[in-house]
Design an enzyme around this catalytic site. Structure first.
Site, PDB file in Angstrom:
ATOM      1  N   ARG A  84       0.835  -1.203   0.000  1.00 46.04           N
ATOM      2  CA  ARG A  84       0.000   0.000   0.000  1.00 46.04           C
ATOM      3  C   ARG A  84       0.869   1.251   0.000  1.00 46.04           C
ATOM      4  NH1 ARG A  84      -4.960   2.172   2.822  1.00 46.04           N
ATOM      5  NH2 ARG A  84      -5.088   4.249   1.899  1.00 46.04           N
ATOM      6  N   ARG A  93      -5.134   2.224  -4.362  1.00 50.83           N
ATOM      7  CA  ARG A  93      -4.426   1.425  -3.361  1.00 50.83           C
ATOM      8  C   ARG A  93      -4.507  -0.046  -3.746  1.00 50.83           C
ATOM      9  NH1 ARG A  93      -8.287   3.212   0.254  1.00 50.83           N
ATOM     10  NH2 ARG A  93      -7.424   5.238  -0.278  1.00 50.83           N
ATOM     11  N   ASP A  96      -6.831  -1.749   1.172  1.00 51.91           N
ATOM     12  CA  ASP A  96      -7.162  -0.874   2.291  1.00 51.91           C
ATOM     13  C   ASP A  96      -8.009  -1.689   3.250  1.00 51.91           C
ATOM     14  OD1 ASP A  96      -7.672   1.486   3.842  1.00 51.91           O
ATOM     15  OD2 ASP A  96      -9.589   1.705   2.834  1.00 51.91           O
ATOM     16  N   ASP A  98     -10.154  -0.994   6.631  1.00 51.58           N
ATOM     17  CA  ASP A  98     -10.671  -0.033   7.608  1.00 51.58           C
ATOM     18  C   ASP A  98     -11.469  -0.782   8.670  1.00 51.58           C
ATOM     19  OD1 ASP A  98      -9.620   2.130   6.241  1.00 51.58           O
ATOM     20  OD2 ASP A  98     -11.474   2.617   5.214  1.00 51.58           O
TER      21      ASP A  98
HETATM   22  N1  LIG Z   1     -11.571   3.145  11.926  1.00 50.59           N
HETATM   23  C1  LIG Z   1     -10.370   3.270  11.311  1.00 50.59           C
HETATM   24  N2  LIG Z   1      -9.937   2.307  10.472  1.00 50.59           N
HETATM   25  C2  LIG Z   1      -8.742   2.440   9.848  1.00 50.59           C
HETATM   26  N3  LIG Z   1      -7.889   3.496   9.993  1.00 50.59           N
HETATM   27  C3  LIG Z   1      -8.302   4.451  10.830  1.00 50.59           C
HETATM   28  C4  LIG Z   1      -9.539   4.394  11.519  1.00 50.59           C
HETATM   29  N4  LIG Z   1      -9.679   5.498  12.287  1.00 50.59           N
HETATM   30  C5  LIG Z   1      -8.569   6.229  12.077  1.00 50.59           C
HETATM   31  N5  LIG Z   1      -7.728   5.614  11.214  1.00 50.59           N
HETATM   32  C6  LIG Z   1      -6.439   6.176  10.792  1.00 50.59           C
HETATM   33  O1  LIG Z   1      -6.531   6.602   9.432  1.00 50.59           O
HETATM   34  C7  LIG Z   1      -5.195   6.619   8.921  1.00 50.59           C
HETATM   35  C8  LIG Z   1      -5.201   6.780   7.410  1.00 50.59           C
HETATM   36  O2  LIG Z   1      -5.907   5.695   6.867  1.00 50.59           O
HETATM   37  P1  LIG Z   1      -5.959   5.565   5.269  1.00 50.59           P
HETATM   38  O3  LIG Z   1      -4.858   6.336   4.634  1.00 50.59           O
HETATM   39  O4  LIG Z   1      -6.067   4.108   4.966  1.00 50.59           O
HETATM   40  O5  LIG Z   1      -7.345   6.305   4.941  1.00 50.59           O
HETATM   41  P2  LIG Z   1      -8.396   5.730   3.878  1.00 50.59           P
HETATM   42  O6  LIG Z   1      -8.909   4.412   4.400  1.00 50.59           O
HETATM   43  O7  LIG Z   1      -7.798   5.747   2.525  1.00 50.59           O
HETATM   44  O8  LIG Z   1      -9.543   6.833   3.941  1.00 50.59           O
HETATM   45  P3  LIG Z   1     -10.799   6.794   4.896  1.00 50.59           P
HETATM   46  O9  LIG Z   1     -10.257   6.920   6.287  1.00 50.59           O
HETATM   47  O10 LIG Z   1     -11.648   7.958   4.458  1.00 50.59           O
HETATM   48  O11 LIG Z   1     -11.479   5.451   4.662  1.00 50.59           O
HETATM   49  C9  LIG Z   1      -4.627   5.314   9.457  1.00 50.59           C
HETATM   50  O12 LIG Z   1      -3.215   5.362   9.533  1.00 50.59           O
HETATM   51  C10 LIG Z   1      -5.272   5.209  10.836  1.00 50.59           C
HETATM   52  O13 LIG Z   1      -4.338   5.613  11.850  1.00 50.59           O
HETATM   53  N1  LIG Z   2     -15.577   2.863  -4.278  1.00 54.77           N
HETATM   54  C1  LIG Z   2     -14.696   3.152  -3.307  1.00 54.77           C
HETATM   55  N2  LIG Z   2     -14.324   4.431  -3.120  1.00 54.77           N
HETATM   56  C2  LIG Z   2     -13.422   4.724  -2.118  1.00 54.77           C
HETATM   57  C3  LIG Z   2     -12.912   3.708  -1.290  1.00 54.77           C
HETATM   58  C4  LIG Z   2     -13.337   2.378  -1.530  1.00 54.77           C
HETATM   59  O1  LIG Z   2     -12.907   1.425  -0.837  1.00 54.77           O
HETATM   60  N3  LIG Z   2     -14.204   2.147  -2.531  1.00 54.77           N
HETATM   61  N4  LIG Z   2     -12.056   4.005  -0.258  1.00 54.77           N
HETATM   62  C5  LIG Z   2     -11.728   5.277  -0.016  1.00 54.77           C
HETATM   63  C6  LIG Z   2     -10.861   5.595   1.129  1.00 54.77           C
HETATM   64  O2  LIG Z   2     -10.827   4.557   2.065  1.00 54.77           O
HETATM   65  C7  LIG Z   2     -12.182   6.384  -0.845  1.00 54.77           C
HETATM   66  N5  LIG Z   2     -13.065   6.002  -1.909  1.00 54.77           N
END
Ligand SMILES: Nc1ncnc2c1ncn2[C@@H]1O[C@H](COP(=O)(O)OP(=O)(O)OP(=O)(O)O)[C@@H](O)[C@H]1O
Ligand SMILES: Nc1nc2c(c(=O)[nH]1)N=C(CO)CN2
Length: 175
Positions: A84, A93, A96, A98
């Site tokens: 990543r 990416r 990912d 989350d």
């Molecule tokens: N619930 C969560 N799950 C995953 N990461 C989290 C969460 N809450 C906060 N973070 C923080 O977010 C930081 C950045 O995550 P990342 O760059 O993957 O964002 P993303 O997944 O692309 O965007 P989004 O957060 O909008 O889904 C991670 O390093 C982590 O410390």
């Molecule tokens: N369709 C789609 N869009 C995104 C996604 C994802 O997993 N799917 N994740 C993001 C940041 O976590 C931002 N935008």
């Protein structure tokens, strides 16, 4: 104590399916994680940063003895293992992971926010999450996720890509 968590997985760099499979296998290989359920896979239009390729998204339900912050570190380690890179916010990416929900906990720290702060805005999260459990309720908003999805203005851009039915999930990933 065993905890229940829901993770959202996404990939939009090929081989997308392989990255999803490798991430799930990495979760399963942890002695402190049981992957209890895996949603179908959905092909989804990019949200937030739209000038990028379509995603494959799914949600997994896990049981874990990790704390929430330990689970986050596992997710970040899997992302690193699968190459990543973070060049553009919300950009392309390989994988990912989350954390959407961890029990019914509300956590707000610099490193971790739970429930995930944007999950209620995202059909690519809500559709597979509801597939796993239609009765789930947002622990802070106290609203069913089915209602949150129904009220979402942007429900488009989420299309079933691979139906996953129990034992088939491994056959699917193996071929
Ligand atoms: N619930 C969560 N799950 C995953 N990461 C989290 C969460 N809450 C906060 N973070 C923080 O977010 C930081 C950045 O995550 P990342 O760059 O993957 O964002 P993303 O997944 O692309 O965007 P989004 O957060 O909008 O889904 C991670 O390093 C982590 O410390
Ligand atoms: N369709 C789609 N869009 C995104 C996604 C994802 O997993 N799917 N994740 C993001 C940041 O976590 C931002 N935008």
């Amino acid at each position: 104590m065993t905890n229940t968590a829901y993770l959202s997985l996404g990939s939009n760099i090929e081989p997308r399916l392989s990255y999803l499979h490798k991430a799930i296998k990495a979760l399963q290989q942890s002695p402190k994680i049981e992957v209890a359920a895996i949603s179908s896979i959905y092909e989804t239009d990019p949200v937030g940063f739209t000038e990028q390729d379509q995603f494959l998204n799914l949600v997994v339900q896990i049981r874990t003895t990790f704390s929430a912050i330990e689970l986050l570190d596992v997710c970040l380690a899997i992302e690193r293992e699968l190459g990543r890179e973070r060049k553009i916010r919300w950009g392309p990416r390989t994988i990912d992971l989350d954390i959407l929900l961890y029990n019914h906990e509300n956590i707000e720290t610099e490193k971790l926010i739970l429930p995930h702060p944007r999950m209620h805005e995202r059909a690519f999260v809500l559709v597979p999450l509801i597939e796993l459990d239609k009765k789930l309720i947002h622990p802070i908003k106290k609203a069913p996720f089915t209602q949150i999805l129904n009220d979402l203005s942007d429900k488009e851009g989420v299309r079933l890509w691979k139906q996953i039915d129990g034992e088939d999930v491994y056959v699917l990933f193996e071929n």
